[in-house]
Design an enzyme around this catalytic site. Structure first.
Site, PDB file in Angstrom:
ATOM      1  N   ASP A 113       9.222   2.831   1.987  1.00 32.73           N
ATOM      2  CA  ASP A 113       8.058   3.657   2.319  1.00 32.73           C
ATOM      3  C   ASP A 113       7.815   3.512   3.823  1.00 32.73           C
ATOM      4  OD1 ASP A 113       5.563   4.684   2.870  1.00 32.73           O
ATOM      5  OD2 ASP A 113       4.582   3.815   1.107  1.00 32.73           O
ATOM      6  N   PHE A 132       0.860  -1.189   0.000  1.00 36.58           N
ATOM      7  CA  PHE A 132       0.000   0.000   0.000  1.00 36.58           C
ATOM      8  C   PHE A 132       0.890   1.231   0.000  1.00 36.58           C
ATOM      9  CE2 PHE A 132      -2.281   3.601   1.597  1.00 36.58           C
ATOM     10  CZ  PHE A 132      -3.482   3.530   0.908  1.00 36.58           C
ATOM     11  N   LYS A 183       2.514  11.106   7.167  1.00 38.35           N
ATOM     12  CA  LYS A 183       1.681  10.852   8.351  1.00 38.35           C
ATOM     13  C   LYS A 183       2.142  11.616   9.602  1.00 38.35           C
ATOM     14  CE  LYS A 183      -1.022   7.109   6.729  1.00 38.35           C
ATOM     15  NZ  LYS A 183      -0.783   5.941   5.920  1.00 38.35           N
TER      16      LYS A 183
HETATM   17  C1  LIG Z   1      -0.956   6.032   4.428  1.00 37.01           C
HETATM   18  C2  LIG Z   1       0.140   5.476   3.581  1.00 37.01           C
HETATM   19  C3  LIG Z   1       0.443   6.038   2.337  1.00 37.01           C
HETATM   20  C4  LIG Z   1      -0.377   7.122   1.693  1.00 37.01           C
HETATM   21  O1  LIG Z   1      -0.378   8.313   2.412  1.00 37.01           O
HETATM   22  P1  LIG Z   1      -1.500   9.424   2.085  1.00 37.01           P
HETATM   23  O2  LIG Z   1      -1.086  10.591   2.930  1.00 37.01           O
HETATM   24  O3  LIG Z   1      -2.811   8.841   2.486  1.00 37.01           O
HETATM   25  O4  LIG Z   1      -1.426   9.694   0.634  1.00 37.01           O
HETATM   26  C5  LIG Z   1       1.510   5.511   1.633  1.00 37.01           C
HETATM   27  N1  LIG Z   1       2.233   4.492   2.125  1.00 37.01           N
HETATM   28  C6  LIG Z   1       1.975   3.937   3.324  1.00 37.01           C
HETATM   29  C7  LIG Z   1       2.836   2.819   3.813  1.00 37.01           C
HETATM   30  C8  LIG Z   1       0.910   4.391   4.081  1.00 37.01           C
HETATM   31  O5  LIG Z   1       0.625   3.806   5.250  1.00 37.01           O
END
Ligand SMILES: *Cc1c(COP(=O)(O)O)cnc(C)c1O
Length: 410
Positions: free
Chosen positions: A231, A146, A260
């Site tokens: 990520d 994700f 985040k």
């Molecule tokens: C939440 C998340 C995203 C996307 O972030 P947004 O601010 O919602 O675009 C990307 N990668 C990971 C691992 C996430 O948990």
């Protein structure tokens, strides 16, 4: 006329349903206030937040220091665009680089944008520095990833809910099994520029790869001369008990994506961090964002990082995570027919239920009734990720409630 409080909640829920896009299925709790690990609904009922806005509120709700930084900066200067410089951005860069031992920072807004930016950087690097034929760069990505909701990112998702109906998608991504280093090695070709992975797959249900997987990915990237992009939008900034989750494997990615909790829960901020000169492939005019790096975001990001360090939240996440997970494992042991596994690292934890348990939703509803807000991920997994400021007494309180929800649901 003064409406009763539960009426207020149903009216607000009805408004969301009537006028809003239906792209979420929230629990029917309407929140109006938050402080630390706690949130209150419009009827005044208190809940422990066990999601922390998917780890965007690591520092706890409405942290007073971050709030002050936001208020102060909002009265001075909020947005300049990058056409001009501002007095917050340089300090923000320096503090982030010193903290993470990085070379350079690219500021963006949402997590998805920052991942897209990292993809642009490694592709350009592939063409400029590696001489890959135009349009042929490949990036290796992991099954059940994700990375966000943009077209490119959902295009290489393996989840039909994410990609179904949204094509056509950009090319140049190869999916391999997460946690399988041989599969990653087999996927590397002379067109490969990078491997993109989450250190722990959060949205997939807190999937922790086999011991040493990140170390092996690091070695594979070194041997083949490609970039490792981690990520850490969800796993970073203390969530797993270290500043970045990569530290558990003792490695450093070439590009690290954070977001985040860089917001402190106040204002969206994300960033790509580079360890090497790879960021230097971007020249003026080749990438940008109207809001990226604005002084309000930079001031909030600086405060969000400062409180994380100064208030010992990272060590607390490690300590409280051990205590919480031990409690979850005890509950799992008592409910072998319902719970398949309790797992986690730091304060990123999950209970995986047996499919015969009838789905996670009824347990998240039962937990809500007991004052805990959790969200199921997919059908059978409940994630637990409270703010990093949780104390031992509250962990024990939460474990008692979770225990009760499972023992009565038999
Ligand atoms: C939440 C998340 C995203 C996307 O972030 P947004 O601010 O919602 O675009 C990307 N990668 C990971 C691992 C996430 O948990």
């Amino acid at each position: 006329m003064v409406l009763p409080k539960d009426h207020a909640a149903s009216r607000l829920i009805a408004l969301e349903e009537r006028f809003g896009a239906r792209n979420y299925k929230p629990l029917d709790v309407v929140l109006e206030r938050g402080e630390g690990v706690w949130v209150w609904d419009v009827a005044g009922k208190r809940y422990l937040d066990c999601l922390s806005a998917y780890s965007a509120v690591n520092q706890g709700h409405c942290h007073p220091t971050i709030l002050t930084a936001m208020e102060t900066q909002a009265r001075r200067l909020t947005l300049t665009s990058r056409a001009f410089r501002n007095d917050q951005l340089g300090e923000f860069y320096r503090e982030l680089c010193e903290l993470t031992n990085s070379h350079k920072v690219l500021p963006m807004n949402s997590g998805a944008e920052a991942v897209e930016s990292a993809i642009k950087i490694v592709r350009k690097w592939g063409y400029d520095a590696r001489g890959i034929p135009p349009g042929e760069a490949e990036i290796i990505v992991c099954n059940r990833n994700f990375h966000g909701r943009t077209i490119a990112l959902v295009g290489f998702s393996s989840d039909p809910d994410s990609f179904g109906g949204f094509g056509p998608f950009p090319k140049g991504f190869r999916l391999v099994q997460f946690g399988d280093i041989d599969a990653a090695a087999r996927a590397v070709s002379d067109r490969t520029v990078a491997i993109l992975a989450e250190p722990i797959q959060g949205e997939a249900g807190v999937i922790i790869p086999p011991e040493g997987y990140l170390r092996d990915l690091r070695a594979l990237c070194d041997e083949t001369g490609i970039q490792l992009i981690l990520d850490e939008i969800q796993t970073g900034l203390g969530r797993t008990g270290t500043l970045l989750a990569e530290e558990h494997d003792g490695i450093e990615a070439d590009l690290t994506v954070i977001g985040k909790a860089l917001s402190g829960g106040f204002y969206p901020i994300s960033a790509v961090l580079s360890n090497t000169e790879v960021m230097d492939v971007l020249q003026p005019g080749q990438h940008g964002s109207t809001f990226g790096g604005n002084p309000l975001a930079a001031a909030i990001g600086r405060a969000a990082i400062r409180v994380l360090l100064e208030e010992g939240m990272i060590e607390n996440a490690a300590r409280m995570g051990r205590r919480f997970l031990k409690g979850l494992q005890t509950i799992a042991g008592r409910n072998p027919d319902t719970i398949r596994e309790a797992r986690g690292r730091g304060l990123l934890m999950a209970l995986e239920l047996d499919p015969s348990a009838g789905g996670a939703r009824r347990f998240t509803e039962a937990l809500k009734a007991r004052g805990l807000l959790c969200k199921e991920t997919h059908d059978h997994i409940i994630r637990f990720a409270p703010p990093l400021v949780i104390d031992g007494e509250t962990v024990d309180w939460a474990i008692d409630r979770i225990d009760d929800a499972f023992s009565r649901a038999q």
